[in-house]
Write a protein that holds these residues in place. Structure first.
Motif, PDB file in Angstrom:
ATOM      1  N   TYR A 270      44.525  49.133  50.980  1.00 47.71           N
ATOM      2  CA  TYR A 270      43.726  48.162  50.221  1.00 47.71           C
ATOM      3  C   TYR A 270      44.701  47.283  49.431  1.00 47.71           C
ATOM      4  N   PRO A 271      45.284  46.285  50.071  1.00 47.43           N
ATOM      5  CA  PRO A 271      46.356  45.499  49.443  1.00 47.43           C
ATOM      6  C   PRO A 271      45.852  44.628  48.299  1.00 47.43           C
ATOM      7  N   GLU A 272      46.807  44.132  47.539  1.00 48.32           N
ATOM      8  CA  GLU A 272      46.502  43.328  46.351  1.00 48.32           C
ATOM      9  C   GLU A 272      45.982  41.946  46.698  1.00 48.32           C
ATOM     10  N   ASN A 273      46.126  41.520  47.927  1.00 49.71           N
ATOM     11  CA  ASN A 273      45.678  40.209  48.387  1.00 49.71           C
ATOM     12  C   ASN A 273      44.184  40.047  48.113  1.00 49.71           C
ATOM     13  N   VAL A 274      43.805  39.133  47.214  1.00 43.71           N
ATOM     14  CA  VAL A 274      42.411  39.003  46.805  1.00 43.71           C
ATOM     15  C   VAL A 274      41.508  38.582  47.965  1.00 43.71           C
ATOM     16  N   SER A 275      42.071  37.958  48.974  1.00 42.10           N
ATOM     17  CA  SER A 275      41.260  37.526  50.116  1.00 42.10           C
ATOM     18  C   SER A 275      40.710  38.705  50.915  1.00 42.10           C
ATOM     19  N   GLU A 276      41.297  39.877  50.730  1.00 42.35           N
ATOM     20  CA  GLU A 276      40.845  41.059  51.467  1.00 42.35           C
ATOM     21  C   GLU A 276      39.935  41.947  50.638  1.00 42.35           C
ATOM     22  N   GLY A 277      39.671  41.548  49.393  1.00 44.57           N
ATOM     23  CA  GLY A 277      38.864  42.386  48.520  1.00 44.57           C
ATOM     24  C   GLY A 277      37.393  42.045  48.551  1.00 44.57           C
ATOM     25  N   SER A 278      36.642  42.727  47.687  1.00 44.69           N
ATOM     26  CA  SER A 278      35.192  42.556  47.605  1.00 44.69           C
ATOM     27  C   SER A 278      34.825  41.794  46.328  1.00 44.69           C
ATOM     28  N   PRO A 279      33.925  40.785  46.412  1.00 38.99           N
ATOM     29  CA  PRO A 279      33.086  40.419  47.538  1.00 38.99           C
ATOM     30  C   PRO A 279      33.903  40.009  48.768  1.00 38.99           C
TER      31      PRO A 279
END
Length: 543
Positions: free
Chosen positions: A393-402
């Motif tokens: 679960y990387p820090e890249n915000v594009s891969e997070g939720s929402p």
């Protein structure tokens, strides 16, 4: 919550002044409400009041009804744990939390004498109608909630309108420390998971009495959302998977067998309750707790973390393996195949973890996140295990939720990352794990709700599918009603959109979306590596 209160007020307007309906239970006559084509019988006791020496004991069945009474109002909610407003911090949070809790308990007064059940039915039913029965178990984290928040009048009306009439049943059950007290003393006394025992007793009441309302006791579907869905799944694991004839099908919205461990893992909170109530010097602390004044015990419970505290989904009072209701950790029971082989519907929202991540907005850097996961969310996990999780679960915000919102909604540098972990660990991965051990053994339908994706910071938030299934009566509600009637959500040519069955070989799921194509067929394969690892982790380190 404001939306739910509005629905409740609207439902109250529907109740008319027609000749009130009655039903006979044993030698008593119950008088209910008439609401158009629907009759309501509310606040019916289904077990003896769990007060005095019956506090912290399994529910005792109700004695035969021998006195007539009015069944026109919902009963008191079971004791509610005070909760915090998750979107604020500091003094504003303290003020808002006080106001919200005061409003909530005013609208839903609570108390220990709370084990009541509600039956809502088509007005035309008679004892020989033998209608299918939908039994609703409410959610809200095993900490607060009431059937009054989830009035089933509109559901019954909808079932009549689509030619698939059902009877709707809901019940109270003990919550938080009153219903899920944990510790070695509780295990030794055999009084763990009392809230689940309450639900089971309500299901037994349905078997005994639902025919009087026109229901068929052989056609019961249990249905819940969040903690209610988790409860449904745990009833599927109870008694070695033997339903005892209490239900024939299940519906789970945002809930599956959760990755929790033994009931003795709650010892810290048990000790805190004992200390706060002055029972620490007693030879039998559990017996002492049965004598503590209600207000003092309630205050001690309120002082423990709730699901919007910093500990969030690492709950203080979840169901746990007690050796009786749950003979082992839920995930182990799933692995052993101790599962009721009944058809079921299960599904989640796309952004399950966002609403629970506001409590961690002060976690803004990776070292803080490592510390939080190690000490608060996955206590007992090793540093290498936490680091592997964060790599997935990387820090890249594009891969997070929402999910699928790019750089938007990054309230803090870690917010979307934390939300992704929370949602998958508590909701998505347990559901996927459950499916792995039920696929091919029973009929299964799976859904994913991606609606309301544009809501700032929360996206397709936990509970948003309830607008589709419960409150506004959209497509999912129709599917659930038809499923309760025929064990197939596609029956009677419902819509023209066929919901395919799920198998691990062909993991099709129905996806509800915003826009011109509100329903599409997708595959339940997203974030497979992440969820596989989460289930491996929580098997070794239960939450």
């Amino acid at each position: 919550m404001l939306f739910r209160l509005s629905v409740l007020a609207f439902t109250a307007i529907l109740v008319d002044a027609a000749t009130p309906p009655t039903v006979k239970l044993d030698t008593a006559t119950l008088t209910g409400n008439s609401a158009g084509d629907v009759h309501q019988f509310l606040g019916i006791p289904f077990a003896q009041p769990p007060v005095g020496d019956l506090r912290f004991r399994r529910p005792h069945p109700i004695r035969a009804y021998n006195q007539s009474f009015s069944a026109t109002q919902y009963g008191r909610a079971c004791p509610q744990q005070k909760f915090t407003v998750p979107v604020l911090q500091g003094i504003p949070q303290v003020i808002a939390t006080g106001v919200v809790n005061t409003l909530y308990t005013t609208v839903f007064p609570d108390g220990e004498d709370c084990l009541t059940i509600n039956v809502i039915k088509p007005a035309s039913t008679i004892p020989t109608s033998k209608l299918p029965v939908l039994v609703w178990i409410f959610g809200d984290g095993f900490e607060f909630g009431s059937p009054k928040l989830y009035d089933g009048t509109a559901i019954v009306a909808k079932s009549i309108a689509i030619g698939s009439p059902v009877i709707f049943v809901s019940m109270n059950y003990r919550l938080s420390a009153f219903g899920f007290l944990a510790g070695k003393e509780v295990k030794a006394a055999g009084v763990g998971n009392l809230g689940l025992h309450d639900q089971r007793e309500a299901l037994r009441w349905v078997q005994k009495y639902i025919a009087a309302f026109g229901g068929d006791r052989t056609k019961v579907t249990i249905w819940g959302e969040s903690a209610g869905a988790i409860s449904v799944s745990l009833h599927m694991l109870a008694n070695g998977g033997n339903t005892e004839g209490l239900f024939r099908a299940a519906v789970m919205q945002s809930g599956a067998p959760i990755p929790v461990g033994d009931i003795e893992q709650g010892q810290t909170y048990y000790n805190a309750i004992v200390d706060s109530t002055g029972c620490s010097r007693a030879n039998d602390t559990l017996r002492c707790l049965r004598t503590v004044p209600y207000d003092r015990l309630k205050a001690a419970m309120d002082a423990t973390p709730n699901m919007f505290s910093f500990e969030t989904l690492h709950l203080a009072w979840p169901p746990r393996a007690d050796g009786i209701f749950l003979s082992d950790h839920p995930q182990r029971l799933v692995q052993k195949g101790r599962i009721a082989r009944v058809p079921f519907i299960t599904g989640t929202c796309n952004d399950e973890g966002t609403i629970f991540s506001f409590s961690t907005v002060n976690v803004t850097e990776e070292p803080q996140l490592i510390n939080y996961l190690s000490n608060s969310f996955f206590p007992g996990a090793s540093l290498p295990q936490i680091l592997k999780l964060l790599k997935l679960y990387p820090e890249n915000v594009s891969e997070g939720s929402p999910f699928n919102t790019g750089i938007l909604n990054a309230l803090t540098p870690q917010f979307k990352r934390i939300a992704a972990i929370f949602g998958d660990a508590a909701f998505e991965a347990p559901r996927r794990f459950f499916l792995n051990y039920t696929s091919g053994k029973q009929d299964i339908w799976v859904f994913l709700s991606k609606r309301f994706k544009l809501l700032p910071f929360v996206g397709s938030v936990h509970g948003s599918d309830m607008i589709n299934s419960f409150f506004l009566g959209q497509e999912l509600q129709d599917y659930i009603i038809r499923f309760a009637v025929t064990l197939d959500p596609n029956s009677k040519g419902h819509l023209d959109f066929k919901w395919p069955k799920y198998t691990t070989q062909d993991p099709k799921q129905l996806v509800f979306e915003d826009g011109l194509a509100p329903q599409v067929i997708g595959e339940d394969t997203y974030r497979k590596e992440q969820m596989d690892y989460l289930m491996q982790l929580t098997l070794n380190v239960p939450m």
